[in-house]
Design a protein around this motif. Structure first.
Motif, mmCIF file in Angstrom:
data_model
loop_
_atom_site.group_PDB
_atom_site.id
_atom_site.type_symbol
_atom_site.label_atom_id
_atom_site.label_comp_id
_atom_site.label_asym_id
_atom_site.label_seq_id
_atom_site.Cartn_x
_atom_site.Cartn_y
_atom_site.Cartn_z
ATOM 1 N N CYS A 1 0.824 -0.951 -0.084
ATOM 2 C CA CYS A 1 -0.026 -0.297 -0.431
ATOM 3 C C CYS A 1 0.784 1.576 -0.800
ATOM 4 O O CYS A 1 0.728 2.277 0.018
ATOM 5 C CB CYS A 1 -1.496 -0.015 1.081
ATOM 6 S SG CYS A 1 -2.284 -1.670 0.973
ATOM 7 N N ARG A 2 1.945 1.343 -0.350
ATOM 8 C CA ARG A 2 2.980 2.210 -0.147
ATOM 9 C C ARG A 2 3.231 2.984 1.383
ATOM 10 O O ARG A 2 2.922 4.352 1.369
ATOM 11 C CB ARG A 2 2.421 3.073 -1.092
ATOM 12 C CG ARG A 2 3.199 2.393 -3.089
ATOM 13 C CD ARG A 2 2.288 3.410 -3.369
ATOM 14 N NE ARG A 2 2.994 3.206 -5.213
ATOM 15 C CZ ARG A 2 3.613 2.878 -5.750
ATOM 16 N NH1 ARG A 2 4.805 2.998 -5.719
ATOM 17 N NH2 ARG A 2 4.114 2.177 -6.787
ATOM 18 N N ILE A 3 2.875 2.397 2.145
ATOM 19 C CA ILE A 3 2.911 2.658 3.604
ATOM 20 C C ILE A 3 4.030 2.471 4.192
ATOM 21 O O ILE A 3 4.400 0.949 3.776
ATOM 22 C CB ILE A 3 1.819 2.201 4.189
ATOM 23 C CG1 ILE A 3 0.259 2.797 3.536
ATOM 24 C CG2 ILE A 3 1.685 3.003 6.376
ATOM 25 C CD1 ILE A 3 -0.742 2.509 4.007
ATOM 26 N N VAL A 4 4.732 3.136 5.186
ATOM 27 C CA VAL A 4 6.325 2.642 5.341
ATOM 28 C C VAL A 4 5.977 2.955 7.252
ATOM 29 O O VAL A 4 5.444 3.384 7.704
ATOM 30 C CB VAL A 4 7.673 2.803 5.341
ATOM 31 C CG1 VAL A 4 8.677 2.203 3.616
ATOM 32 C CG2 VAL A 4 7.491 4.704 5.212
ATOM 33 N N HIS A 5 6.574 2.159 8.017
ATOM 34 C CA HIS A 5 5.813 2.116 9.664
ATOM 35 C C HIS A 5 6.713 3.251 9.674
ATOM 36 O O HIS A 5 6.577 4.338 10.563
ATOM 37 C CB HIS A 5 5.755 1.091 10.671
ATOM 38 C CG HIS A 5 5.198 1.111 11.687
ATOM 39 N ND1 HIS A 5 6.027 1.557 12.751
ATOM 40 C CD2 HIS A 5 3.820 1.264 12.553
ATOM 41 C CE1 HIS A 5 5.376 1.522 13.879
ATOM 42 N NE2 HIS A 5 3.719 1.089 13.413
ATOM 43 N N ARG A 6 8.090 2.665 10.519
ATOM 44 C CA ARG A 6 9.526 3.103 10.178
ATOM 45 C C ARG A 6 9.607 3.703 12.202
ATOM 46 O O ARG A 6 10.413 4.569 12.709
ATOM 47 C CB ARG A 6 9.294 4.923 10.166
ATOM 48 C CG ARG A 6 9.668 4.815 8.177
ATOM 49 C CD ARG A 6 9.692 5.990 7.545
ATOM 50 N NE ARG A 6 8.350 7.496 8.112
ATOM 51 C CZ ARG A 6 8.984 8.662 8.028
ATOM 52 N NH1 ARG A 6 10.601 9.136 8.639
ATOM 53 N NH2 ARG A 6 8.021 9.729 8.616
#
Length: 281
Positions: free
Chosen positions: A116-121
């Motif tokens: 989903c093109r989400i990074v948590h980081r």
């Protein structure tokens, strides 16, 4: 706060705010209500609203569900799925089969987010929550970031340094480029190895709360932590596939889901008495 929600007790707190166990007055359903304190300027609030609206659409059994977002009286309220087993911080798994199940569930969530093109980081044990059914879910997207179609580098200094990847701490490494997905895999690997060892894996005396310089030297320049020789070859290889200083050598979440270590996964039966019940950071 909405009148149909009743605060029951405080179950967690941190620099960003406070988390309350909350009951819906009509249905009796329990939620975790995260209250973010402080007065943020309107541009910051708009950005938070945009990101939370995208995260509300996240639909994975391995990601804590966001049910709502409210902006009232200078405070921001985020209504979240309640995980009754709390976080996995301080938890040790002596069974590789159960640890494989934990790893499989977290990787499933990461693979979904990265698609989903989400990074948590900010993947770390305190942001991995469990419930009485043995379901492990990724929580706290307070520092998450939606990636643009170009997969632009994530440059803001957020997250917890103890679990940050070397190239994120020291931008001179990897020629200054940063892939947030690979950074999540490093943080995941450190967390899984910590669950196995029962301690932070960088040095016998260096804890997660060590001073910045010591943590940076250990993470960026010391020998890479490894699973001990008593661990199975599959687990040792699994950890080695995550903890590579060169981001390009780390396997992706999708590839790790096919790793032989996960083939031995056995359903997690959480011992809730040994967890910090109710805590959700």
């Amino acid at each position: 706060m909405r009148p149909d929600l009743e605060r029951i007790s405080r179950v967690g707190s941190g620099a960003g705010g406070t988390v309350w166990l909350t009951r819906h007055r009509t249905t009796g359903r329990l939620y975790a209500l995260k209250v973010i304190h402080g007065h943020h300027d309107e541009e910051v609030r708009r950005q938070m609203r945009r990101e939370i609206q995208i995260l509300r659409a996240a639909d994975s059994p391995s990601v804590v569900r966001c049910h709502g977002f409210y902006d009232c009286g200078g405070e921001i309220y985020i209504l979240l799925e309640y995980m009754d087993g709390g976080s996995l911080e301080g938890r040790r798994f002596s069974s590789e089969a159960q640890l494989a199940d934990v790893a499989r569930q977290v990787l499933s969530g990461l693979a979904y987010l990265h698609r989903c093109r989400i990074v948590h980081r900010d993947i770390k044990p305190s942001n991995l929550l469990v419930n009485a059914r043995g379901e492990v879910k990724i929580a706290d997207f307070g520092v998450g970031r939606i990636l643009a179609k170009t997969m632009d580098p994530c440059k803001s200094a957020v997250g917890t340094i103890a679990y940050m990847s070397p190239e994120r701490i020291n931008t001179d490494l990897n020629e200054g480029s940063y892939d947030g997905r690979a950074g999540d895999i490093w943080s995941f690997g450190v967390s899984i190895l910590e669950f196995y060892l029962g301690r932070f894996p960088f040095g016998d005396r260096l804890g997660r709360q060590g001073d910045w310089a010591s943590l940076m030297m250990a993470i960026c320049y010391a020998a890479l932590p490894e699973a001990p020789s008593t661990a199975s070859p599959e687990f040792r290889n699994f950890i080695g596939s995550c903890l590579q200083r060169e981001p390009g050598r780390r396997l992706t979440a999708e590839h790790l889901l096919r790793h032989p270590f996960l083939a031995q996964a056995a359903p997690l039966i959480p011992d809730l008495s040994s967890l910090r019940l109710g805590q959700q950071e």
